[in-house]
Design an enzyme around this catalytic site. Structure first.
Site, mmCIF file in Angstrom:
data_model
loop_
_atom_site.group_PDB
_atom_site.id
_atom_site.type_symbol
_atom_site.label_atom_id
_atom_site.label_comp_id
_atom_site.label_asym_id
_atom_site.label_seq_id
_atom_site.Cartn_x
_atom_site.Cartn_y
_atom_site.Cartn_z
ATOM 1 N N ALA A 126 0.864 -1.116 -0.024
ATOM 2 C CA ALA A 126 0.139 -0.032 0.052
ATOM 3 C C ALA A 126 0.955 1.215 0.004
ATOM 4 O O ALA A 126 1.725 1.395 0.905
ATOM 5 C CB ALA A 126 -0.965 0.141 1.171
ATOM 6 N N VAL A 147 4.768 -1.436 3.229
ATOM 7 C CA VAL A 147 4.578 -0.037 3.181
ATOM 8 C C VAL A 147 5.204 0.417 1.735
ATOM 9 O O VAL A 147 6.311 0.064 1.672
ATOM 10 C CB VAL A 147 4.834 1.123 4.169
ATOM 11 N N LYS A 148 4.703 1.099 0.734
ATOM 12 C CA LYS A 148 5.404 1.397 -0.636
ATOM 13 C C LYS A 148 5.640 2.781 -0.363
ATOM 14 O O LYS A 148 4.954 3.718 -0.325
ATOM 15 C CB LYS A 148 4.217 0.968 -1.557
ATOM 16 N N VAL A 149 7.113 3.025 -0.609
ATOM 17 C CA VAL A 149 7.562 4.487 -0.629
ATOM 18 C C VAL A 149 8.198 4.620 -2.056
ATOM 19 O O VAL A 149 8.795 3.848 -2.500
ATOM 20 C CB VAL A 149 8.324 4.745 0.526
#
Ligand code: E4P
EC number: 2.2.1.2
Length: 217
Positions: free
Chosen positions: A56, A82-84
């Site tokens: 996400a 967690v997508k950064v």
């Protein structure tokens, strides 16, 4: 090789998941927009369906807010990654969130040096975008190859998540190079089953079944 599905469409994930083909899911803001769903609600639903990592993506561009968003996203479920984005601030967020014990997928990777520095920042997954490089007449697969070599040279644990996959050949080439994971739209994954000689052979068999009135049930 692990298969992640690159979509936020629940029905499409469910169809592949029922076949045991879903090792994880990736989403991004464009896919969330396409689904027409609230990011928290749809992500929660996806996380409940699949056991593997569900990426996400944060919406902020500064590290502090990305970290706060990441901490909110990981509350959705244990399998959130967690997508950064691969920016300097994204790398700062990656380091903090991975040190906290969370999975982090560093996305929008377009060079081997970016992949190297993401691994140094503790990324769980690096997402090199094959299709978008091919779109501008660069070689997306060469990038996968270079990252594989660099990670193997130094024993980095970061998994290569080949992304922006547009064709069955992208999946084949990623598998031959040794990418750890591919993420692809459901239609591309389903296209792996296609071959014209299978269709031709089946048509002949069906003709013969009819001609000889072959029955099993
Ligand atoms: C996955 O993590 C990426 O967001 C996705 O594969 C991008 O694909 P696209 O270049 O087809 O939008």
């Amino acid at each position: 090789m692990k298969f992640f599905v690159d979509t936020a469409e629940i029905d499409a994930i469910a169809e592949l998941n029922d076949l045991g083909m879903v090792d994880g899911v990736t989403t991004n803001p464009s896919l969330i927009k396409k689904s027409g769903r609230d990011i928290i609600e749809v992500t929660k639903e996806i996380c409940a369906m699949v056991t593997g990592p569900v990426s996400a993506e944060v919406t902020a561009t500064d590290a502090e807010t990305m970290i706060a968003e990441g901490r909110k996203l990981v509350e959705i479920a244990e399998n959130i990654a967690v997508k950064v984005p691969l920016t300097w601030d994204g790398l700062k967020a990656c380091k903090v969130l991975s040190d906290d014990g969370h999975m982090v997928n560093v996305t929008l990777c377009f060079s081997a040096n970016q992949a190297l520095i993401a691994a140094k920042a503790g990324a769980t997954f690096i997402s090199p975008f094959i299709g978008r490089l091919d779109d501008i007449n660069l070689d997306g697969m060469e990038l996968i190859n270079d990252i594989r070599q660099i990670y193997d040279n130094y024993g980095f644990d970061t998994e290569i998540l080949a992304a922006s996959i547009r064709s069955a050949n992208h999946i084949l080439d990623s598998a031959l190079i040794g990418a750890d994971v591919i993420t692809a739209p459901p239609a591309v994954i389903k296209s792996l089953a296609n071959h014209p000689l299978t269709d031709k052979g089946l048509a002949t068999f069906l003709d013969d079944i009819k001609a000889a009135d072959i029955k099993i049930l």
